[in-house]
Design a protein around this motif. Structure first.
Motif, PDB file in Angstrom:
ATOM      1  N   CYS A  93      40.632  41.134  42.751  1.00 60.07           N
ATOM      2  CA  CYS A  93      40.468  39.940  41.924  1.00 60.07           C
ATOM      3  C   CYS A  93      40.895  40.238  40.493  1.00 60.07           C
ATOM      4  O   CYS A  93      40.940  41.391  40.074  1.00 60.07           O
ATOM      5  CB  CYS A  93      38.997  39.501  41.880  1.00 60.07           C
ATOM      6  SG  CYS A  93      38.248  39.150  43.473  1.00 60.07           S
ATOM      7  N   ARG A  94      41.134  39.170  39.763  1.00 65.65           N
ATOM      8  CA  ARG A  94      41.385  39.308  38.340  1.00 65.65           C
ATOM      9  C   ARG A  94      40.042  39.424  37.638  1.00 65.65           C
ATOM     10  O   ARG A  94      39.120  38.663  37.891  1.00 65.65           O
ATOM     11  CB  ARG A  94      42.148  38.084  37.816  1.00 65.65           C
ATOM     12  CG  ARG A  94      42.411  38.180  36.347  1.00 65.65           C
ATOM     13  CD  ARG A  94      43.759  37.715  35.884  1.00 65.65           C
ATOM     14  NE  ARG A  94      44.924  38.082  36.627  1.00 65.65           N
ATOM     15  CZ  ARG A  94      45.686  39.165  36.386  1.00 65.65           C
ATOM     16  NH1 ARG A  94      45.345  40.024  35.468  1.00 65.65           N
ATOM     17  NH2 ARG A  94      46.766  39.378  37.070  1.00 65.65           N
ATOM     18  N   ALA A  95      39.919  40.423  36.785  1.00 68.94           N
ATOM     19  CA  ALA A  95      38.677  40.634  36.040  1.00 68.94           C
ATOM     20  C   ALA A  95      38.371  39.400  35.199  1.00 68.94           C
ATOM     21  O   ALA A  95      39.280  38.756  34.673  1.00 68.94           O
ATOM     22  CB  ALA A  95      38.807  41.868  35.158  1.00 68.94           C
ATOM     23  N   TYR A  96      37.107  39.084  35.100  1.00 69.22           N
ATOM     24  CA  TYR A  96      36.579  37.967  34.317  1.00 69.22           C
ATOM     25  C   TYR A  96      36.938  36.600  34.885  1.00 69.22           C
ATOM     26  O   TYR A  96      36.712  35.595  34.225  1.00 69.22           O
ATOM     27  CB  TYR A  96      37.011  38.056  32.848  1.00 69.22           C
ATOM     28  CG  TYR A  96      36.760  39.414  32.261  1.00 69.22           C
ATOM     29  CD1 TYR A  96      35.459  39.888  32.097  1.00 69.22           C
ATOM     30  CD2 TYR A  96      37.817  40.237  31.915  1.00 69.22           C
ATOM     31  CE1 TYR A  96      35.221  41.152  31.583  1.00 69.22           C
ATOM     32  CE2 TYR A  96      37.588  41.502  31.401  1.00 69.22           C
ATOM     33  CZ  TYR A  96      36.296  41.953  31.233  1.00 69.22           C
ATOM     34  OH  TYR A  96      36.066  43.208  30.731  1.00 69.22           O
ATOM     35  N   ASP A  97      37.467  36.551  36.112  1.00 69.75           N
ATOM     36  CA  ASP A  97      37.677  35.262  36.784  1.00 69.75           C
ATOM     37  C   ASP A  97      36.398  34.997  37.580  1.00 69.75           C
ATOM     38  O   ASP A  97      36.249  35.438  38.713  1.00 69.75           O
ATOM     39  CB  ASP A  97      38.889  35.326  37.710  1.00 69.75           C
ATOM     40  CG  ASP A  97      39.104  34.040  38.486  1.00 69.75           C
ATOM     41  OD1 ASP A  97      38.302  33.082  38.308  1.00 69.75           O
ATOM     42  OD2 ASP A  97      40.066  33.975  39.271  1.00 69.75           O
ATOM     43  N   TYR A  98      35.483  34.287  36.955  1.00 71.94           N
ATOM     44  CA  TYR A  98      34.153  34.108  37.535  1.00 71.94           C
ATOM     45  C   TYR A  98      34.133  33.188  38.752  1.00 71.94           C
ATOM     46  O   TYR A  98      33.112  33.061  39.412  1.00 71.94           O
ATOM     47  CB  TYR A  98      33.183  33.630  36.462  1.00 71.94           C
ATOM     48  CG  TYR A  98      33.066  34.645  35.349  1.00 71.94           C
ATOM     49  CD1 TYR A  98      32.431  35.862  35.563  1.00 71.94           C
ATOM     50  CD2 TYR A  98      33.639  34.407  34.105  1.00 71.94           C
ATOM     51  CE1 TYR A  98      32.356  36.817  34.563  1.00 71.94           C
ATOM     52  CE2 TYR A  98      33.567  35.357  33.098  1.00 71.94           C
ATOM     53  CZ  TYR A  98      32.921  36.566  33.331  1.00 71.94           C
ATOM     54  OH  TYR A  98      32.854  37.506  32.348  1.00 71.94           O
ATOM     55  N   SER A  99      35.258  32.567  39.076  1.00 70.69           N
ATOM     56  CA  SER A  99      35.332  31.760  40.293  1.00 70.69           C
ATOM     57  C   SER A  99      35.896  32.572  41.466  1.00 70.69           C
ATOM     58  O   SER A  99      35.981  32.071  42.580  1.00 70.69           O
ATOM     59  CB  SER A  99      36.205  30.523  40.059  1.00 70.69           C
ATOM     60  OG  SER A  99      37.544  30.916  39.788  1.00 70.69           O
ATOM     61  N   SER A 100      36.275  33.821  41.230  1.00 76.24           N
ATOM     62  CA  SER A 100      36.889  34.639  42.271  1.00 76.24           C
ATOM     63  C   SER A 100      35.838  35.192  43.237  1.00 76.24           C
ATOM     64  O   SER A 100      34.641  35.176  42.967  1.00 76.24           O
ATOM     65  CB  SER A 100      37.667  35.799  41.644  1.00 76.24           C
ATOM     66  OG  SER A 100      36.766  36.761  41.118  1.00 76.24           O
ATOM     67  N   ARG A 101      36.306  35.701  44.349  1.00 77.71           N
ATOM     68  CA  ARG A 101      35.430  36.279  45.366  1.00 77.71           C
ATOM     69  C   ARG A 101      34.634  37.468  44.817  1.00 77.71           C
ATOM     70  O   ARG A 101      33.491  37.696  45.204  1.00 77.71           O
ATOM     71  CB  ARG A 101      36.278  36.728  46.575  1.00 77.71           C
ATOM     72  CG  ARG A 101      35.488  37.395  47.681  1.00 77.71           C
ATOM     73  CD  ARG A 101      34.579  36.380  48.374  1.00 77.71           C
ATOM     74  NE  ARG A 101      33.679  37.043  49.303  1.00 77.71           N
ATOM     75  CZ  ARG A 101      32.421  37.387  49.015  1.00 77.71           C
ATOM     76  NH1 ARG A 101      31.908  37.137  47.832  1.00 77.71           N
ATOM     77  NH2 ARG A 101      31.662  37.974  49.917  1.00 77.71           N
ATOM     78  N   CYS A 102      35.193  38.208  43.899  1.00 72.06           N
ATOM     79  CA  CYS A 102      34.513  39.377  43.335  1.00 72.06           C
ATOM     80  C   CYS A 102      33.212  39.015  42.631  1.00 72.06           C
ATOM     81  O   CYS A 102      32.279  39.805  42.608  1.00 72.06           O
ATOM     82  CB  CYS A 102      35.427  40.098  42.353  1.00 72.06           C
ATOM     83  SG  CYS A 102      36.873  40.841  43.128  1.00 72.06           S
ATOM     84  N   TYR A 103      33.141  37.833  42.061  1.00 71.63           N
ATOM     85  CA  TYR A 103      31.945  37.423  41.317  1.00 71.63           C
ATOM     86  C   TYR A 103      30.965  36.618  42.161  1.00 71.63           C
ATOM     87  O   TYR A 103      29.867  36.327  41.715  1.00 71.63           O
ATOM     88  CB  TYR A 103      32.346  36.644  40.066  1.00 71.63           C
ATOM     89  CG  TYR A 103      32.950  37.544  39.027  1.00 71.63           C
ATOM     90  CD1 TYR A 103      32.145  38.260  38.143  1.00 71.63           C
ATOM     91  CD2 TYR A 103      34.317  37.711  38.939  1.00 71.63           C
ATOM     92  CE1 TYR A 103      32.692  39.108  37.196  1.00 71.63           C
ATOM     93  CE2 TYR A 103      34.882  38.558  37.999  1.00 71.63           C
ATOM     94  CZ  TYR A 103      34.064  39.248  37.128  1.00 71.63           C
ATOM     95  OH  TYR A 103      34.601  40.102  36.201  1.00 71.63           O
TER      96      TYR A 103
END
Length: 116
Positions: A93-103
């Protein structure tokens, strides 16, 4: 192969090699199997949809977003050879993309009802 005794800690690390410093890794699913070819039947989930399933699983902090570290206790499948195969699904994921799967973290997927 990596040899470890039953109930010993097994440490793992996954690294993403990219020139983009704003990418990060997320461990979505990690499944163990007694065979290298079938991770659905006779399998054991350590992590499923970002949710911890194994009580011995521990995630470690990492100095970098593109490195993921964790451990669990080694085990053996009953009535099987001593080999255990591991298959993990990681998400980039792209860091700081709070809509991504990582978050999103642990996602409980609801089962759909089968209609007649």
């Amino acid at each position: 192969p990596y040899y470890v005794g039953i109930n010993q800690n097994l440490y793992l690390q996954a690294s993403l090699y990219s020139s983009d410093p704003l990418l990060q890794l997320f461990l979505d699913t990690c499944v163990a199997s007694p065979t290298p070819h079938n991770f659905t039947r006779e399998s054991y989930a350590l992590i499923e949809n970002g949710c911890v399933k194994d009580p011995t699983y521990v995630k470690y902090s990492s100095p970098h977003r593109h490195i993921l570290r964790f451990k669990f206790n080694a085990f053996q499948f009953v009535q099987s050879n001593s080999e255990v195969y591991l298959q993990c699904k990681l998400v980039v994921c792209r860091a700081y993309d709070y809509s991504s799967r990582c978050y999103q973290g642990c996602v409980h997927r609801s089962k759909r009802e089968a209609s007649s």
